[in-house]
Design an enzyme around this catalytic site. Sequence first.
Site, PDB file in Angstrom:
ATOM      1  N   CYS A 283     -21.131 -11.438 -25.799  1.00  0.00           N
ATOM      2  CA  CYS A 283     -19.815 -12.062 -26.020  1.00  0.00           C
ATOM      3  C   CYS A 283     -19.861 -13.527 -26.424  1.00  0.00           C
ATOM      4  O   CYS A 283     -19.459 -13.880 -27.528  1.00  0.00           O
ATOM      5  CB  CYS A 283     -18.979 -11.922 -24.749  1.00  0.00           C
ATOM      6  SG  CYS A 283     -18.638 -10.213 -24.355  1.00  0.00           S
TER       7      CYS A 283
HETATM    8  N1  LIG Z   1     -20.721  -6.225 -22.605  1.00  0.00           N
HETATM    9  C1  LIG Z   1     -19.784  -7.028 -22.195  1.00  0.00           C
HETATM   10  O1  LIG Z   1     -19.971  -7.713 -21.208  1.00  0.00           O
HETATM   11  C2  LIG Z   1     -18.449  -7.131 -22.900  1.00  0.00           C
HETATM   12  C3  LIG Z   1     -17.415  -7.790 -22.242  1.00  0.00           C
HETATM   13  C4  LIG Z   1     -16.167  -7.878 -22.855  1.00  0.00           C
HETATM   14  C5  LIG Z   1     -16.005  -7.336 -24.124  1.00  0.00           C
HETATM   15  N2  LIG Z   1     -17.036  -6.719 -24.772  1.00  0.00           N
HETATM   16  C6  LIG Z   1     -16.785  -6.146 -26.086  1.00  0.00           C
HETATM   17  O2  LIG Z   1     -16.642  -4.740 -25.957  1.00  0.00           O
HETATM   18  C7  LIG Z   1     -17.178  -4.076 -27.109  1.00  0.00           C
HETATM   19  C8  LIG Z   1     -18.222  -3.066 -26.686  1.00  0.00           C
HETATM   20  O3  LIG Z   1     -19.307  -3.773 -26.082  1.00  0.00           O
HETATM   21  P1  LIG Z   1     -20.382  -3.064 -25.176  1.00  0.00           P
HETATM   22  O4  LIG Z   1     -21.108  -4.172 -24.487  1.00  0.00           O
HETATM   23  O5  LIG Z   1     -19.793  -1.984 -24.369  1.00  0.00           O
HETATM   24  O6  LIG Z   1     -21.329  -2.412 -26.321  1.00  0.00           O
HETATM   25  P2  LIG Z   1     -22.476  -1.319 -26.090  1.00  0.00           P
HETATM   26  O7  LIG Z   1     -23.401  -1.467 -27.245  1.00  0.00           O
HETATM   27  O8  LIG Z   1     -23.017  -1.394 -24.704  1.00  0.00           O
HETATM   28  O9  LIG Z   1     -21.716   0.072 -26.195  1.00  0.00           O
HETATM   29  C9  LIG Z   1     -21.116   0.544 -27.354  1.00  0.00           C
HETATM   30  C10 LIG Z   1     -21.292   2.044 -27.393  1.00  0.00           C
HETATM   31  O10 LIG Z   1     -20.582   2.522 -28.529  1.00  0.00           O
HETATM   32  C11 LIG Z   1     -21.337   3.601 -29.072  1.00  0.00           C
HETATM   33  N3  LIG Z   1     -20.861   3.819 -30.448  1.00  0.00           N
HETATM   34  C12 LIG Z   1     -21.103   3.083 -31.552  1.00  0.00           C
HETATM   35  N4  LIG Z   1     -20.446   3.593 -32.602  1.00  0.00           N
HETATM   36  C13 LIG Z   1     -19.764   4.670 -32.149  1.00  0.00           C
HETATM   37  C14 LIG Z   1     -18.886   5.609 -32.759  1.00  0.00           C
HETATM   38  N5  LIG Z   1     -18.573   5.531 -34.050  1.00  0.00           N
HETATM   39  N6  LIG Z   1     -18.375   6.585 -31.990  1.00  0.00           N
HETATM   40  C15 LIG Z   1     -18.680   6.689 -30.685  1.00  0.00           C
HETATM   41  N7  LIG Z   1     -19.503   5.811 -30.057  1.00  0.00           N
HETATM   42  C16 LIG Z   1     -20.020   4.820 -30.780  1.00  0.00           C
HETATM   43  C17 LIG Z   1     -22.765   3.166 -28.925  1.00  0.00           C
HETATM   44  O11 LIG Z   1     -23.652   4.274 -28.979  1.00  0.00           O
HETATM   45  C18 LIG Z   1     -22.731   2.509 -27.544  1.00  0.00           C
HETATM   46  O12 LIG Z   1     -23.035   3.421 -26.512  1.00  0.00           O
HETATM   47  C19 LIG Z   1     -17.706  -5.172 -28.019  1.00  0.00           C
HETATM   48  O13 LIG Z   1     -16.727  -5.522 -28.951  1.00  0.00           O
HETATM   49  C20 LIG Z   1     -17.907  -6.332 -27.084  1.00  0.00           C
HETATM   50  O14 LIG Z   1     -17.800  -7.576 -27.735  1.00  0.00           O
HETATM   51  C21 LIG Z   1     -18.266  -6.587 -24.162  1.00  0.00           C
END
Ligand SMILES: NC(=O)c1ccc[n+]([C@@H]2O[C@H](COP(=O)([O-])OP(=O)(O)OC[C@H]3O[C@@H](n4cnc5c(N)ncnc54)[C@H](O)[C@@H]3O)[C@@H](O)[C@H]2O)c1
Length: 446
Positions: A283
Amino acid sequence: MKTEHVKAESTAARELIARFSDHSATIGVIGLGYVGLPLAVVLAKSGYRVVGVDTSEEKINLLNEGKSYVEDVPSEDVADLLERGLFSATTDIHALDEVDGASICVPTPLRKTGDPDLSYIISATQSLKQALHAPMVIILESTTYPGTTREMVLPELESTGLKVGVDVFLAFSPERVDPGREDWTTVNTPKVIGGITPDCTMTACAMYGSAMETIVPVSSTEVAEMTKLLENTFRAVNIGLVNEMALMCDRLGLDVWEVIDAAGTKPFGFMKFTPGPGLGGHCIPIDPLYLSWKLKSVKYTARFIELASEINTNMPRVVVQRLQDALNEHEKAIKGSRILIVGTAYKPDISDLRESPALDVIGMLWEKGAHLSYYDPYVSEISHEGWNLRSIPDLLAGARKADAVVIITNHSDLDYAGLAEQSSLILDTRNAMKAAGITGDKIVRL
Ligand SMILES: NC(=O)c1ccc[n+]([C@@H]2O[C@H](COP(=O)([O-])OP(=O)(O)OC[C@H]3O[C@@H](n4cnc5c(N)ncnc54)[C@H](O)[C@@H]3O)[C@@H](O)[C@H]2O)c1
């Protein structure tokens, strides 16, 4: 959230709200990562039936075996929800053919050029189109620049012939999860929600309001998108400021940690941030750049963001320079020295390596010819940009052999006292030794 007072205009919205209120609804979560899996579990625990969809077969297989790969989600929770029929996981988007709501939680990284990479949002939305039906509410959770939900997701959904605000409902709600944190979780962290139309906001609020403690409706998807970017920019800028404080204090021969501790005693008007080896995680290093990129399209330079980013991304280089100076005092060079990196995850007590400054520090030391090893109880192996390392099994044996130890991540369960005893030189980029009550000549701080 109480939904009794909500009066949605359309019948479709009222129908959905009723199903959310009595938990008879089924919900899909697309993307089961750090954000999506905890969200799916919270929704399922509240009583909804939840279907998780991910493109990773490996993740889906683990979940169907009742195993969690996200530290904040215990495997027992996944196994229990599977057994009670409240949660299932699949790679098949058609599992959402009959859901009442869907949250999209896919990654939003940067491209190598530093531009936002919205390809995951686009492909998830295109895939969701195959299961789109009326009535249904879609909530985008992925952090992104203001305008994304309206400009990218809405046209895709409407290309099916369904109308947003009438047949289907679209909202943005930023995820605020802080991995590893126990006091503020997905359930009790207030949830900001902004819809394309008032009915979109109401249906999304109803979906989350039946599972989370506090819902904060806002007037548009753009306000909700910008809220998340303000929060993360606030952190990036303040970390940039305190990192620059560390550089300034060094020039002036002052101990920045003492200065920060003293300033932190002010009971109002000051919020404590600490310097470190650089930003990490999915982030803080990335999200503000989504905003500055968007601003460029309206010919505005986001100066605070750019300056903070410049200072923060230079911190790994500062660490390497400090190590060079410290080794110099011991009449040693980085080249040929045995350097032990302690902690590689981007923050304490988790295994997440994304954007971790440890990767940059290791890469730079590697290029300079150091003999590197690392110890991290949470990260067993790292492969990154041409190098590959495995965590050494014994921290203290590693420290004994090293010419210098560099603490990058202050995991709470490390043997800091043992480290002080066994090391000849420690560069502590987190002030972890002082926090453990240990001081001494061989400890150099940022
Ligand atoms: N990790 C954090 O602490 C956090 C906190 C707040 C916001 N965010 C935001 O949330 C969002 C997700 O982050 P995250 O950390 O969970 O990412 P992540 O990489 O851990 O998880 C994303 C998941 O989406 C899956 N994916 C990708 N394309 C896909 C599709 N077309 N269909 C189905 N699944 C699909 C991937 O395989 C993966 O498992 C990002 O925008 C991030 O900026 C993350």
